[in-house]
Design a protein around this motif. Structure first.
Motif, short mmCIF file in Angstrom:
data_model
loop_
_atom_site.label_atom_id
_atom_site.label_comp_id
_atom_site.label_asym_id
_atom_site.label_seq_id
_atom_site.Cartn_x
_atom_site.Cartn_y
_atom_site.Cartn_z
N ASN A 253 1.30 32.18 0.41
CA ASN A 253 0.41 32.45 -0.72
C ASN A 253 0.57 31.41 -1.81
O ASN A 253 -0.40 30.97 -2.44
N SER A 254 1.80 31.04 -2.05
CA SER A 254 2.10 30.09 -3.11
C SER A 254 1.62 28.68 -2.75
O SER A 254 1.03 27.98 -3.57
N SER B 166 4.16 35.20 -6.75
CA SER B 166 4.34 34.55 -5.45
C SER B 166 4.93 33.16 -5.62
O SER B 166 5.82 32.76 -4.86
N ILE B 167 4.42 32.43 -6.59
CA ILE B 167 4.91 31.07 -6.83
C ILE B 167 6.39 31.10 -7.17
O ILE B 167 7.20 30.33 -6.63
N SER C 130 5.13 35.06 0.78
CA SER C 130 5.14 34.49 -0.57
C SER C 130 4.95 32.97 -0.52
O SER C 130 4.21 32.39 -1.31
N ILE C 131 5.66 32.36 0.40
CA ILE C 131 5.58 30.90 0.53
C ILE C 131 4.15 30.48 0.87
O ILE C 131 3.61 29.56 0.27
N ASN D 269 8.66 33.51 -6.56
CA ASN D 269 9.45 33.94 -5.40
C ASN D 269 9.60 32.83 -4.39
O ASN D 269 10.66 32.64 -3.78
N SER D 270 8.52 32.11 -4.19
CA SER D 270 8.52 31.03 -3.21
C SER D 270 9.38 29.85 -3.67
O SER D 270 10.16 29.29 -2.90
N GLU D 271 9.26 29.49 -4.95
CA GLU D 271 10.04 28.36 -5.46
C GLU D 271 11.54 28.63 -5.39
O GLU D 271 12.34 27.71 -5.28
N LEU E 141 -1.84 27.65 -3.45
CA LEU E 141 -2.19 27.39 -4.85
C LEU E 141 -1.73 26.01 -5.31
O LEU E 141 -1.90 25.66 -6.47
N TYR F 81 11.38 24.92 2.69
CA TYR F 81 11.89 26.22 2.26
C TYR F 81 12.95 26.74 3.23
O TYR F 81 12.87 26.48 4.43
N ARG G 111 -0.28 36.06 -8.36
CA ARG G 111 -0.16 34.67 -7.87
C ARG G 111 1.06 33.98 -8.46
O ARG G 111 1.80 33.29 -7.76
#
Lengths: 204, 204
Positions: free
Chosen positions: A184-185, B181-182, A181-182, B184-186, A188, A165, B178
């Motif tokens: 938390n993501s 977050s995914i 965010s990274i 935003n992170s991606e 998952l 990232y 969730r």
């Protein structure tokens, strides 16, 4: 046995603000991961405590650690070693806690080689994206300076390729939110949660 | 040219609440991605508008689209086709906007084959993780029922392997957070932002 924690590595060019961002992330107080304590051979400064600010060791001890593969990553600045002891990181990960490392780019590449499933975050200076526009636009630098800065920026981009990232450090709070965010993501990710599901259903 | 958008695919076992979660995500109003409008051969219901609720087409048109590779994914339920027109998705992505698809697991696997760089999110029922404990613990089901449910759960886990992220739908708002977050992170993935940096510095 607890599910193994996740290793998060924050790195980036020197001067980008890694330490400030890391401090803001931990000062927020709502993180549940462990900041990895570095090992060093430099003398403690006033108020610094062994096992809290650093693990303070002798040069001989540090070099023994290197010889015995006990350092996840290390570097030498001036006459002192700095590095991450692998046992501390592994014990924390094994206890199920995520570990956060804030290290220089060379160290990050050593971690990448040892822990390919860690999460690698590259902190970029805010001016990297706008660098060329700004340099040319403001018209105050001669071409030699502009070319030098662009060359440095291209080099930084080259390093970024080795990371998962890229987080722009335009404002500390924004950078902290992005890193959150990274994390938390990444928690998952199917590859990370799959063992839980398998264990629960007795597929192991 | 705008940077190409990102394709986000939300799927999961039937009955898990995909539609509810998707609706809550879009109703929040702070999303800046586009919900992909499906194409169908079923008749519009009262109040449904072509190009808003669905693209309503004839069976012949839909089958033509299939023949001509114009469907990103499709399925037939009872006597009607449902699917995602590829041109609409591509035009939206090319305009730089992210596209959100909420589809069945078979459709998701078709998208995976066509768009490997899309982000695949698997919504899991909240009881999957605790299923075995609960089933055995409550002691009301006979072993045949328990085994059947566990078998179904194991099958669902098998599907999960084809996804990038697993989101437990314990509460709609949690699931929405969730997924946010995914997304935003991606958007911070080096593989996604690298073209921006390269273009900016004229490496192209």
């Amino acid at each position: 046995m607890a599910k193994r924690g996740m290793l998060i590595v924050l790195s980036g060019p020197s001067g980008v603000g890694k330490g400030t961002v890391r401090k803001a992330l931990f000062d927020a107080g709502d993180t549940d991961f462990q900041y990895s304590i570095s090992m060093t051979t430099r003398k403690p400064r006033d108020g610094e405590k062994d096992g809290i600010d650093y693990f303070f060791v002798s040069k001989e001890q540090f070099e023994d650690n290197i010889q015995n593969g006990k350092m996840l990553e290390y570097a030498k600045y001036v006459d002192n070693y700095y590095g991450t002891p692998i046992d501390y990181v592994n014990a924390t990960l094994d206890s199920g806690k995520d570990v956060f490392l804030e290290i220089e780019v060379n160290g990050a590449m050593q971690v990448r080689a040892n822990c390919p499933d860690a999460v690698f975050v590259f902190l970029t200076p805010p001016d990297l994206v706008e660098l060329k526009h700004r340099l040319v636009g403001r018209g105050t630098d001669d071409m030699e300076v502009i070319n030098k800065r662009i060359k440095k920026a291209v080099g930084e981009i080259g390093m970024m390729r080795n990371y998962d990232y890229a987080v722009v450090n335009d404002e500390v709070q924004n950078a902290v939110d992005r890193i959150r965010s990274i994390i938390n993501s990444e928690r998952l990710r199917v590859t990370r949660v799959m063992p839980d599901y398998e264990q629960m259903l007795g597929e192991d």
